[in-house]
Motif scaffolding. Structure first.
Motif, PDB file in Angstrom:
ATOM      1  N   ASP A  49      25.519 -35.223   7.127  1.00 54.98           N
ATOM      2  CA  ASP A  49      24.303 -34.664   7.303  1.00 54.98           C
ATOM      3  C   ASP A  49      23.753 -33.259   6.461  1.00 54.98           C
ATOM      4  OD1 ASP A  49      23.188 -32.908  10.526  1.00 54.98           O
ATOM      5  OD2 ASP A  49      22.046 -33.663   8.848  1.00 54.98           O
ATOM      6  N   SER A  58      30.122 -34.612   9.625  1.00 59.53           N
ATOM      7  CA  SER A  58      30.414 -36.232   9.551  1.00 59.53           C
ATOM      8  C   SER A  58      30.192 -36.768  10.888  1.00 59.53           C
ATOM      9  CB  SER A  58      32.053 -36.159   9.341  1.00 59.53           C
ATOM     10  OG  SER A  58      32.230 -37.562   9.161  1.00 59.53           O
ATOM     11  N   PHE A  59      29.566 -38.107  10.876  1.00 54.76           N
ATOM     12  CA  PHE A  59      29.379 -38.885  11.959  1.00 54.76           C
ATOM     13  C   PHE A  59      29.894 -40.007  12.167  1.00 54.76           C
ATOM     14  CE2 PHE A  59      26.369 -35.829  14.089  1.00 54.76           C
ATOM     15  CZ  PHE A  59      25.776 -34.995  12.850  1.00 54.76           C
ATOM     16  N   ASP A  64      25.622 -41.712  16.906  1.00 48.25           N
ATOM     17  CA  ASP A  64      26.082 -40.444  16.907  1.00 48.25           C
ATOM     18  C   ASP A  64      25.254 -39.285  16.124  1.00 48.25           C
ATOM     19  OD1 ASP A  64      29.587 -41.036  17.263  1.00 48.25           O
ATOM     20  OD2 ASP A  64      28.206 -41.131  18.788  1.00 48.25           O
ATOM     21  N   ARG A  65      24.613 -39.758  15.047  1.00 44.25           N
ATOM     22  CA  ARG A  65      23.809 -38.798  14.149  1.00 44.25           C
ATOM     23  C   ARG A  65      22.476 -38.769  14.996  1.00 44.25           C
ATOM     24  NH1 ARG A  65      22.098 -37.627   8.661  1.00 44.25           N
ATOM     25  NH2 ARG A  65      24.008 -38.463   8.024  1.00 44.25           N
ATOM     26  N   HIS A  69      21.066 -34.707  16.746  1.00 48.78           N
ATOM     27  CA  HIS A  69      19.594 -34.224  16.473  1.00 48.78           C
ATOM     28  C   HIS A  69      18.612 -34.356  17.556  1.00 48.78           C
ATOM     29  CE1 HIS A  69      20.776 -32.954  12.481  1.00 48.78           C
ATOM     30  NE2 HIS A  69      21.308 -34.516  12.202  1.00 48.78           N
ATOM     31  N   LEU A 117      17.004 -36.511  10.745  1.00 46.61           N
ATOM     32  CA  LEU A 117      18.389 -36.928  10.845  1.00 46.61           C
ATOM     33  C   LEU A 117      19.018 -36.889   9.435  1.00 46.61           C
ATOM     34  CD1 LEU A 117      17.165 -40.261  12.415  1.00 46.61           C
ATOM     35  CD2 LEU A 117      18.325 -38.336  13.500  1.00 46.61           C
TER      36      LEU A 117
END
Length: 355
Positions: A49, A58-59, A64-65, A69, A117
């Motif tokens: 990100d 880290s996703f 999950d990202r 957000h 994102l």
């Protein structure tokens, strides 16, 4: 749904942004409070990100990202983000204008959502989604990809497989915070009874978990049938149960009906998953992410077993005396059955006295 104090949701990053169950999306930062155990395993796809302060985030997945957000987005941007999670194949080929029309917003909002994102543009977003869509490959395709990766070198197959297992275990250290683990252990240790859901290969994992909990003196029931027989499993649920579900890739009909029935009984729920966190987060109280290896290769369950056994050790540490008494009772019954002692370790080894 009644909340349970001390819960953290899904990942350390998300715990700071997601609202509590039942609150509006515009709610302030979460202090997750409820528990439901549904097991879902998370693939080892790492996304960085660029928008986060400090080191790159880290996703485990695109879902999950988005979850991280979402709280910072406008209502229109949220519609775009949800469209992207629900219609991934379309995002691979659609223009920003086309997506904007479906989300009932402007193409500028679509571009802004992509930037929020953390992507440089639509092309980078599409490349990531294309990689994640490999999760939907069938078992034969996954095995084919695995064999392509290792070739016919057995030593390479041995080392490559162990590398995947190592990475999955390391993912547990990264993705499950001490607070999440503590909350999960306390929920299991304090439950009157635990209902564990797993179908397909996960049924063996669920059965193992239930058997080990039973040895520790914790009443556990396994829900592992499919089709019409699953209705018999659903009849086993009762108010006060803690539901732990293992779910991967797809929300199968059995899982969807189970969650509805769990809601009807007002059960606490915990989910262990690889890629269903975004879809099911608001249906459960706690999500524990756990990897099943590479998304495009044969699914592997080392991390799942590892997580289960860390939970078992945590429960034994929490309920020390009760666990030891239960194992001692099991040892006594084993002796009655076979006529000699077949001890299950029930405590730390005794030190020998020096002569």
């Amino acid at each position: 749904m009644t909340a349970m104090p001390g819960f953290e949701v899904a990942s350390r990053a998300e715990a700071a942004t997601w609202p509590l169950l039942g609150e509006e999306e515009t709610s302030p930062a979460v202090s997750a409070k409820a528990v439901v155990f549904v097991t879902v395993l998370s693939h080892s796809c790492h996304i960085h990100d660029r928008t986060a302060a400090g080191p790159e985030m880290s996703f485990a997945s695109f879902d999950d990202r988005v979850a991280f957000h979402l709280d910072k987005m406008s209502p229109a941007e949220r519609r775009v983000a949800r469209l992207m999670t629900e219609a991934r194949e379309e995002v691979l080929v659609a223009s920003a204008a086309s997506l904007a029309e479906k989300a009932e917003t402007s193409d500028a909002t679509v571009v802004r959502t992509v930037k929020t994102l953390g992507f440089s543009g639509m092309d980078e977003l599409r490349r990531l989604l294309a990689d994640e869509l490999k999760q939907s490959l069938n078992i034969a395709s996954r095995l084919t990809e695995t064999l392509r990766d290792v070739g016919d070198d057995l030593h390479a197959a041995f080392n490559r497989t162990l590398d995947i297992h190592r990475d999955a275990i390391e993912g547990l250290r990264r993705d499950i915070s001490p607070q999440m683990f503590r909350t999960a252990v306390q929920a299991i240790a304090g439950a009157k009874r635990i209902a564990i859901f797993g179908i397909g290969p996960s049924s063996a994992v669920a059965t193992y978990f239930a058997a080990q909990l039973g040895r520790f003196g914790i009443d556990a029931v396994c829900l592992a049938h499919t089709g019409l027989l699953f209705a018999d499993d659903l009849r086993k649920l009762r108010k006060g149960d803690l539901l732990i579900a293992f779910a991967y890739t797809h929300v199968y009909r059995e899982l969807a009906v189970l969650l509805n029935e769990a809601d009807r009984h007002q059960l606490k729920k915990m989910l262990l998953t690889d890629s269903l966190a975004s879809k099911l987060r608001r249906r459960v109280d706690l999500v524990l992410p756990v990897a099943r290896g590479r998304a495009d290769m044969l699914s592997m369950h080392t991390a799942t077993i590892g997580l289960i056994e860390t939970l078992l050790v945590g429960v034994a540490a929490t309920n020390g005396q009760a666990t030891i008494r239960s194992l001692e009772a099991l040892n006594a019954l084993r002796k009655d059955v076979v006529g000699e002692s077949l001890d299950v370790p029930a405590g730390p080894p005794k030190r020998r006295r020096s002569k």
